[in-house]
Scaffold this active site. Structure first.
Site, PDB file in Angstrom:
ATOM      1  N   TYR A 156     -15.753  -3.470   7.260  1.00  0.00           N
ATOM      2  CA  TYR A 156     -14.695  -3.084   7.215  1.00  0.00           C
ATOM      3  C   TYR A 156     -13.680  -3.434   8.595  1.00  0.00           C
ATOM      4  O   TYR A 156     -12.782  -3.713   8.175  1.00  0.00           O
ATOM      5  CB  TYR A 156     -14.667  -2.374   6.707  1.00  0.00           C
TER       6      TYR A 156
ATOM      7  N   HIS B 102     -12.883  11.869   4.273  1.00  0.00           N
ATOM      8  CA  HIS B 102     -12.930  12.464   5.666  1.00  0.00           C
ATOM      9  C   HIS B 102     -13.648  14.238   5.938  1.00  0.00           C
ATOM     10  O   HIS B 102     -12.738  14.622   5.427  1.00  0.00           O
ATOM     11  CB  HIS B 102     -11.851  11.818   6.863  1.00  0.00           C
TER      12      HIS B 102
ATOM     13  N   GLY C 299       0.669  -0.901   0.607  1.00  0.00           N
ATOM     14  CA  GLY C 299      -0.193  -0.339   0.226  1.00  0.00           C
ATOM     15  C   GLY C 299       1.251   1.169  -0.209  1.00  0.00           C
ATOM     16  O   GLY C 299       0.357   1.951   0.579  1.00  0.00           O
TER      17      GLY C 299
ATOM     18  N   LYS D  66     -11.075  -5.909   9.601  1.00  0.00           N
ATOM     19  CA  LYS D  66      -9.713  -5.525  10.691  1.00  0.00           C
ATOM     20  C   LYS D  66      -9.126  -6.210  11.894  1.00  0.00           C
ATOM     21  O   LYS D  66      -8.452  -6.868  12.044  1.00  0.00           O
ATOM     22  CB  LYS D  66      -9.874  -4.069  10.742  1.00  0.00           C
TER      23      LYS D  66
ATOM     24  N   LEU E  14      -6.297   9.874  10.383  1.00  0.00           N
ATOM     25  CA  LEU E  14      -5.824  10.440  10.002  1.00  0.00           C
ATOM     26  C   LEU E  14      -5.038  11.880   8.774  1.00  0.00           C
ATOM     27  O   LEU E  14      -6.335  12.018   8.245  1.00  0.00           O
ATOM     28  CB  LEU E  14      -4.615   9.294   9.379  1.00  0.00           C
TER      29      LEU E  14
ATOM     30  N   TRP F  55     -22.102  20.542   8.635  1.00  0.00           N
ATOM     31  CA  TRP F  55     -23.406  19.099   8.982  1.00  0.00           C
ATOM     32  C   TRP F  55     -23.424  19.313  10.389  1.00  0.00           C
ATOM     33  O   TRP F  55     -22.298  19.516  10.852  1.00  0.00           O
ATOM     34  CB  TRP F  55     -23.873  17.803   7.939  1.00  0.00           C
TER      35      TRP F  55
ATOM     36  N   ARG G  32       0.990   3.547  -1.680  1.00  0.00           N
ATOM     37  CA  ARG G  32       0.496   4.978  -2.227  1.00  0.00           C
ATOM     38  C   ARG G  32      -0.390   5.330  -1.958  1.00  0.00           C
ATOM     39  O   ARG G  32      -0.486   6.797  -2.350  1.00  0.00           O
ATOM     40  CB  ARG G  32       0.371   4.284  -3.866  1.00  0.00           C
ATOM     41  N   GLY G  33      -0.324   4.771  -1.310  1.00  0.00           N
ATOM     42  CA  GLY G  33      -1.439   5.638   0.260  1.00  0.00           C
ATOM     43  C   GLY G  33      -1.067   6.599   1.273  1.00  0.00           C
ATOM     44  O   GLY G  33       0.092   6.871   0.786  1.00  0.00           O
ATOM     45  N   MET G  34      -2.062   7.135   1.869  1.00  0.00           N
ATOM     46  CA  MET G  34      -1.572   8.525   2.674  1.00  0.00           C
ATOM     47  C   MET G  34      -0.569   7.610   3.505  1.00  0.00           C
ATOM     48  O   MET G  34       0.649   8.245   4.139  1.00  0.00           O
ATOM     49  CB  MET G  34      -2.951   8.873   3.120  1.00  0.00           C
ATOM     50  N   VAL G  35      -1.313   6.672   4.241  1.00  0.00           N
ATOM     51  CA  VAL G  35      -0.256   5.619   5.013  1.00  0.00           C
ATOM     52  C   VAL G  35       1.216   5.323   4.356  1.00  0.00           C
ATOM     53  O   VAL G  35       1.940   5.067   5.538  1.00  0.00           O
ATOM     54  CB  VAL G  35      -0.591   4.395   5.863  1.00  0.00           C
TER      55      VAL G  35
ATOM     56  N   THR H 212      -5.596   6.465  14.625  1.00  0.00           N
ATOM     57  CA  THR H 212      -6.661   7.326  15.131  1.00  0.00           C
ATOM     58  C   THR H 212      -7.280   8.252  13.740  1.00  0.00           C
ATOM     59  O   THR H 212      -6.356   7.151  12.889  1.00  0.00           O
ATOM     60  CB  THR H 212      -6.994   8.421  15.802  1.00  0.00           C
TER      61      THR H 212
ATOM     62  N   SER I 101      -7.358   0.060  11.588  1.00  0.00           N
ATOM     63  CA  SER I 101      -8.383   1.479  12.324  1.00  0.00           C
ATOM     64  C   SER I 101      -8.968   1.355  12.837  1.00  0.00           C
ATOM     65  O   SER I 101      -9.265   0.480  13.973  1.00  0.00           O
ATOM     66  CB  SER I 101      -9.912   1.366  10.769  1.00  0.00           C
ATOM     67  N   SER I 102      -9.304   2.602  13.904  1.00  0.00           N
ATOM     68  CA  SER I 102     -10.431   2.758  15.280  1.00  0.00           C
ATOM     69  C   SER I 102     -11.497   2.132  14.800  1.00  0.00           C
ATOM     70  O   SER I 102     -12.552   2.110  16.086  1.00  0.00           O
ATOM     71  CB  SER I 102     -10.245   4.633  15.329  1.00  0.00           C
ATOM     72  N   CYS I 103     -11.938   2.071  13.942  1.00  0.00           N
ATOM     73  CA  CYS I 103     -13.194   1.508  14.024  1.00  0.00           C
ATOM     74  C   CYS I 103     -13.673   0.171  13.877  1.00  0.00           C
ATOM     75  O   CYS I 103     -14.544  -0.106  14.569  1.00  0.00           O
ATOM     76  CB  CYS I 103     -14.077   1.835  12.126  1.00  0.00           C
TER      77      CYS I 103
END
Length: 316
Positions: free
Chosen positions: A137, A180, A11, A141, A167, A203, A13-16, A165, A108-110
């Site tokens: 998801y 997000h 992974g 995880k 990111l 919102w 290429r992703g942000m992380v 948390t 993930s925190s989820c």
């Protein structure tokens, strides 16, 4: 990890993943292995098996996943569960088959129950019902965490799990519907400034609180734990500090130099009142975040302008 160790970033290429790549490069690691999804489909067991057989990585950072916002998670429930399980199963099992010395799985925190007490402690895992919208998801995880622990218990594999948390940072997702809250607000304030809009409507009441960690801080924490942590279970990675959405909005307004008003639409839902990580375990490992929120937002905003945005004329 030795400087010449073969390190696979799944992974990248992703942000992380890109933050991990920068961190390891800056630390002088010479043999970083990575493949684009066009060259290696991590959902394909045969492709992953052949890749590991040929490349023989010593260390693995598993940061690859099928990700998305609330709408995507809730709409493509089957894909989010099935594809993430495929990715994790293939990489973790191939790591075992090919003698990987250590693997880090990023979750993930989820994973935590929707109504878990705040702040979220590692031991709250599986103590209650999950948030329904992203349950597939989250279950994937959780399965990844348990798979790492199972390989540790049965085969003695040194596989560890970390739970970041919320990111933000370089290479973030600024899609108008699937991003997000923090990158979404950066884009909205930027576009409102560009268009000369008198107000931005957000919102909810703005009262829910959220925690945010700069992705390069996450990479630094992952590097620290990869060097120093060798236990089962999981480690939360965050700042241990949170901020209301209202405070976040005014902070982004300041950073983007938007001069209009902010309006909170109280008729819209607020979502979960609070999501804060307990990072006592992380701090006890000797790591604490460095990038403060305002500074990180400024870096992210510049990255957004460089890569995605039309230039804003200051006299507009």
């Amino acid at each position: 990890m030795e400087k010449k160790s073969r390190i696979y970033i799944a992974g990248h290429r992703g942000m992380v993943g890109s933050a991990l790549f920068r961190k390891l490069t800056n630390e002088g690691y010479e043999n970083l292995i990575f493949r684009d999804s066009s060259a290696l489909d991590l959902r394909d067991h045969y492709q992953v098996s052949q890749f590991f057989l040929e490349q023989k990585p010593d260390y693995v950072f598993l940061a690859a996943a099928k990700v998305g916002g609330i709408i995507a998670n809730n709409t493509y429930r089957a894909e989010f569960l099935y594809e993430n399980l495929q990715i994790q199963n293939n990489v973790i099992h191939s790591s075992y088959q090919n003698g990987v010395k250590k693997l880090m799985f990023l979750g993930s925190s989820c994973i935590y129950p929707k109504l878990a007490p705040q702040p979220l402690k590692e031991e709250y895992l599986l103590s209650g019902y999950l948030e329904p919208t992203n349950e597939p998801y989250a279950i994937a995880k959780i399965a990844g965490i348990k798979l790492c622990d199972a390989y540790r218990d049965q085969y003695g594999c040194n596989y560890i799990s970390v739970m970041p948390t919320n990111l933000y940072g370089y290479n973030d997702n600024y899609h108008p519907e699937n991003s997000h809250v923090l990158p979404a607000l950066i884009r909205r304030f930027h576009e409102a400034k560009h268009a000369g809009l008198p107000e931005v409507t957000i919102w909810g009441t703005g009262e829910p609180k959220r925690e945010f960690l700069f992705a390069d801080d996450l990479a630094d924490a992952c590097y620290h734990l990869m060097q120093n942590y060798d236990e089962s279970g999981l480690v939360n990675i965050g700042t241990g500090e949170d901020i209301t959405i209202k405070e976040l909005a005014y902070l982004i307004k300041e950073v983007t130099a938007y001069e209009g008003q902010i309006n909170f639409d109280h008729s819209k839902p607020d979502g979960t009142p609070r999501k804060l990580m307990d990072v006592t375990k992380l701090h006890n490992q000797g790591w604490k975040h460095v990038v403060e929120l305002k500074d990180g937002i400024a870096i992210a905003y510049q990255d957004f302008k460089n890569k995605y945005a039309e230039p804003v004329h200051e006299d507009a």
